[in-house]
Design a protein around this motif. Structure first.
Motif, PDB file in Angstrom:
ATOM      1  N   LYS A  19       4.368  12.870  -2.941  1.00  0.00           N
ATOM      2  CA  LYS A  19       5.385  13.086  -3.968  1.00  0.00           C
ATOM      3  C   LYS A  19       4.808  12.857  -5.358  1.00  0.00           C
ATOM      4  O   LYS A  19       5.104  13.617  -6.299  1.00  0.00           O
ATOM      5  N   ASN A  20       3.983  11.856  -5.507  1.00  0.00           N
ATOM      6  CA  ASN A  20       3.352  11.579  -6.804  1.00  0.00           C
ATOM      7  C   ASN A  20       2.430  12.718  -7.229  1.00  0.00           C
ATOM      8  O   ASN A  20       2.360  13.068  -8.412  1.00  0.00           O
ATOM      9  N   ILE A  21       1.723  13.282  -6.258  1.00  0.00           N
ATOM     10  CA  ILE A  21       0.835  14.409  -6.551  1.00  0.00           C
ATOM     11  C   ILE A  21       1.653  15.605  -7.037  1.00  0.00           C
ATOM     12  O   ILE A  21       1.312  16.245  -8.034  1.00  0.00           O
ATOM     13  N   GLU A  22       2.745  15.873  -6.345  1.00  0.00           N
ATOM     14  CA  GLU A  22       3.605  16.992  -6.726  1.00  0.00           C
ATOM     15  C   GLU A  22       4.186  16.793  -8.128  1.00  0.00           C
ATOM     16  O   GLU A  22       4.275  17.740  -8.919  1.00  0.00           O
ATOM     17  N   GLN A  23       4.566  15.567  -8.436  1.00  0.00           N
ATOM     18  CA  GLN A  23       5.098  15.265  -9.766  1.00  0.00           C
ATOM     19  C   GLN A  23       4.030  15.480 -10.836  1.00  0.00           C
ATOM     20  O   GLN A  23       4.322  15.991 -11.920  1.00  0.00           O
ATOM     21  N   ALA A  24       2.794  15.089 -10.533  1.00  0.00           N
ATOM     22  CA  ALA A  24       1.692  15.294 -11.482  1.00  0.00           C
ATOM     23  C   ALA A  24       1.433  16.783 -11.685  1.00  0.00           C
ATOM     24  O   ALA A  24       1.173  17.242 -12.808  1.00  0.00           O
ATOM     25  N   GLN A  25       1.518  17.560 -10.610  1.00  0.00           N
ATOM     26  CA  GLN A  25       1.328  19.002 -10.706  1.00  0.00           C
ATOM     27  C   GLN A  25       2.441  19.646 -11.534  1.00  0.00           C
ATOM     28  O   GLN A  25       2.182  20.534 -12.357  1.00  0.00           O
ATOM     29  N   GLU A  26       3.662  19.168 -11.342  1.00  0.00           N
ATOM     30  CA  GLU A  26       4.783  19.719 -12.112  1.00  0.00           C
ATOM     31  C   GLU A  26       4.670  19.350 -13.589  1.00  0.00           C
ATOM     32  O   GLU A  26       4.971  20.170 -14.462  1.00  0.00           O
ATOM     33  N   ARG A  27       4.232  18.131 -13.887  1.00  0.00           N
ATOM     34  CA  ARG A  27       4.046  17.727 -15.288  1.00  0.00           C
ATOM     35  C   ARG A  27       2.998  18.611 -15.960  1.00  0.00           C
ATOM     36  O   ARG A  27       3.158  19.016 -17.119  1.00  0.00           O
ATOM     37  N   CYS A  28       1.942  18.902 -15.222  1.00  0.00           N
ATOM     38  CA  CYS A  28       0.889  19.782 -15.737  1.00  0.00           C
ATOM     39  C   CYS A  28       1.469  21.157 -16.073  1.00  0.00           C
ATOM     40  O   CYS A  28       1.167  21.737 -17.124  1.00  0.00           O
ATOM     41  N   TYR A  29       2.325  21.655 -15.188  1.00  0.00           N
ATOM     42  CA  TYR A  29       2.963  22.958 -15.407  1.00  0.00           C
ATOM     43  C   TYR A  29       3.897  22.925 -16.620  1.00  0.00           C
ATOM     44  O   TYR A  29       3.877  23.841 -17.448  1.00  0.00           O
ATOM     45  N   GLN A  30       4.709  21.872 -16.742  1.00  0.00           N
ATOM     46  CA  GLN A  30       5.648  21.773 -17.860  1.00  0.00           C
ATOM     47  C   GLN A  30       4.901  21.674 -19.192  1.00  0.00           C
ATOM     48  O   GLN A  30       5.323  22.263 -20.197  1.00  0.00           O
ATOM     49  N   ARG A  87      -5.996  17.592  -4.182  1.00  0.00           N
ATOM     50  CA  ARG A  87      -5.213  16.545  -3.521  1.00  0.00           C
ATOM     51  C   ARG A  87      -4.068  17.125  -2.694  1.00  0.00           C
ATOM     52  O   ARG A  87      -3.583  16.495  -1.771  1.00  0.00           O
ATOM     53  N   CYS A  88      -3.629  18.344  -3.041  1.00  0.00           N
ATOM     54  CA  CYS A  88      -2.567  19.000  -2.265  1.00  0.00           C
ATOM     55  C   CYS A  88      -2.476  20.453  -2.718  1.00  0.00           C
ATOM     56  O   CYS A  88      -1.657  20.798  -3.582  1.00  0.00           O
ATOM     57  N   GLY A  89      -3.307  21.309  -2.144  1.00  0.00           N
ATOM     58  CA  GLY A  89      -3.409  22.686  -2.594  1.00  0.00           C
ATOM     59  C   GLY A  89      -2.223  23.561  -2.242  1.00  0.00           C
ATOM     60  O   GLY A  89      -1.912  24.508  -2.964  1.00  0.00           O
ATOM     61  N   SER A  90      -1.535  23.262  -1.139  1.00  0.00           N
ATOM     62  CA  SER A  90      -0.462  24.144  -0.676  1.00  0.00           C
ATOM     63  C   SER A  90       0.716  24.192  -1.638  1.00  0.00           C
ATOM     64  O   SER A  90       1.458  25.180  -1.654  1.00  0.00           O
ATOM     65  N   ASN A  91       0.904  23.134  -2.444  1.00  0.00           N
ATOM     66  CA  ASN A  91       2.028  23.109  -3.394  1.00  0.00           C
ATOM     67  C   ASN A  91       1.999  24.289  -4.348  1.00  0.00           C
ATOM     68  O   ASN A  91       3.049  24.762  -4.801  1.00  0.00           O
ATOM     69  N   MET A 119       0.852  -1.210   0.000  1.00  0.00           N
ATOM     70  CA  MET A 119       0.000   0.000   0.000  1.00  0.00           C
ATOM     71  C   MET A 119       0.879   1.247   0.000  1.00  0.00           C
ATOM     72  O   MET A 119       1.882   1.327   0.721  1.00  0.00           O
ATOM     73  N   GLU A 120       0.548   2.232  -0.813  1.00  0.00           N
ATOM     74  CA  GLU A 120       1.350   3.436  -0.948  1.00  0.00           C
ATOM     75  C   GLU A 120       1.237   4.272   0.320  1.00  0.00           C
ATOM     76  O   GLU A 120       0.154   4.542   0.817  1.00  0.00           O
ATOM     77  N   ASN A 121       2.420   4.689   0.859  1.00  0.00           N
ATOM     78  CA  ASN A 121       2.387   5.513   2.059  1.00  0.00           C
ATOM     79  C   ASN A 121       2.095   6.965   1.708  1.00  0.00           C
ATOM     80  O   ASN A 121       2.127   7.367   0.544  1.00  0.00           O
ATOM     81  N   LYS A 122       1.824   7.754   2.747  1.00  0.00           N
ATOM     82  CA  LYS A 122       1.398   9.127   2.544  1.00  0.00           C
ATOM     83  C   LYS A 122       2.480   9.969   1.890  1.00  0.00           C
ATOM     84  O   LYS A 122       2.210  10.791   1.016  1.00  0.00           O
ATOM     85  N   GLY A 123       3.765   9.748   2.291  1.00  0.00           N
ATOM     86  CA  GLY A 123       4.868  10.510   1.723  1.00  0.00           C
ATOM     87  C   GLY A 123       5.024  10.251   0.245  1.00  0.00           C
ATOM     88  O   GLY A 123       5.215  11.179  -0.548  1.00  0.00           O
ATOM     89  N   SER A 124       4.898   8.986  -0.143  1.00  0.00           N
ATOM     90  CA  SER A 124       5.004   8.628  -1.557  1.00  0.00           C
ATOM     91  C   SER A 124       3.848   9.197  -2.356  1.00  0.00           C
ATOM     92  O   SER A 124       4.017   9.684  -3.478  1.00  0.00           O
ATOM     93  N   SER A 125       2.657   9.154  -1.783  1.00  0.00           N
ATOM     94  CA  SER A 125       1.474   9.689  -2.452  1.00  0.00           C
ATOM     95  C   SER A 125       1.613  11.192  -2.681  1.00  0.00           C
ATOM     96  O   SER A 125       1.285  11.704  -3.751  1.00  0.00           O
TER      97      SER A 125
END
Length: 274
Positions: A9-20, A76-80, A1-7
């Motif tokens: 990080k995945n959200i942040e990566q998805a947000q960065e991909r959207c930006y790129q 999923r993570c607004g503060s980023n 099961m994916e832990n919170k830290g990994s989740s």
């Protein structure tokens, strides 16, 4: 099961991909705008004005799509989005509610009006071939009419008022971080930062509120650009959008160059200390 830290990080990566992806699209639209404006000003293409209208409409659609994607990802993570890791420190120092201030769009219009008028006056005085002495019927922002400028000024005042309301909301939200139960739990805990369900619930509520404010700010940004474009002629609107995109990309590049220069200076200073 994916832990919170990994989740997270995945959200942040998805947000960065959207930006790129967004930045790549900006570069593409810049090329399209330049080409469409060149065709309009050469007057070789009778459909040039129609092409500009379609392109500006497509660009407004781009903004709406990007805002929607950001809203989905921020849930999923607004503060980023309030200090993005993919931004340079220069960009984050200028950020407002996860992006630029809508009122800055008006500053851009005013700046372009002044600079283009100065350029065209200089061309006229030097009698450069190809200068359109007739004024061009809204061929650039230097041809903006008094009626257009009055509408833009009225809209500017309204948008500043909306910004102030939203700034008060984010200020209130920031103050809530020092409120109950967060402050009392932080004080009563023996060890700093220990897991606590009450704090998690309070911070989750903060994240949700920040995501909602980001969506509201993005909506204001898109709405402001849309209304400005509606006031301008197709050529003026294309000029405005082109300048905005070039400024956005340039700020990112300037920030990157400055960061690189600072790192080089730090490395050089470290070597001198050895």
């Amino acid at each position: 099961m994916e832990n919170k830290g990994s989740s997270t990080k995945n959200i942040e990566q998805a947000q960065e991909r959207c930006y790129q992806e967004w930045m790549t699209l900006q570069s593409q639209r810049i090329s399209e705008l330049k080409q469409a404006l060149a065709q309009r000003r050469s007057q070789d293409d009778p459909n040039a004005v129609k092409t500009l209208r379609e392109l500006t409409g497509k660009i407004i659609g781009d903004f709406r799509d990007y805002a929607r994607k950001r809203a989905n990802l921020s849930n999923r993570c607004g503060s980023n989005y309030y200090a993005p890791s993919w931004n340079t420190p220069l960009e984050n120092a200028l950020i407002w509610m996860g992006g630029c201030r809508p009122s800055s769009f008006f500053r851009l219009v005013y700046a372009l009006c002044g600079s283009q008028t100065e350029i065209r006056l200089s061309q006229f005085l030097r009698n450069i071939d190809g200068y359109d002495h007739s004024g061009g019927g809204g061929a650039s922002l230097s041809d903006i009419t008094a009626e257009q400028l009055a509408k833009i000024n009225v809209l500017h005042v309204k948008i500043i008022d909306e910004e102030e309301k939203m700034t008060k909301k984010i200020s209130s939200l920031q103050e809530d971080a020092a409120d109950i139960p967060i402050a009392t739990v932080a004080y009563s805990e023996e060890h700093v930062g220990e897991p606590n369900s009450m704090v998690d619930q309070a911070l989750d509520k903060q994240e949700e509120a920040m995501a909602n404010l980001l969506a509201e700010a993005d909506h204001l940004r898109v709405d402001t650009i849309t209304k400005i474009v509606e006031i301008l002629t197709p050529t003026q609107a294309a000029d405005f959008l082109l300048a905005g995109k070039k400024l956005h990309l340039s700020m990112h590049e300037w920030g990157t160059v400055r960061d690189h220069h600072r790192r080089e200076c730090a490395i050089a200073a470290g070597e001198e200390d050895k």
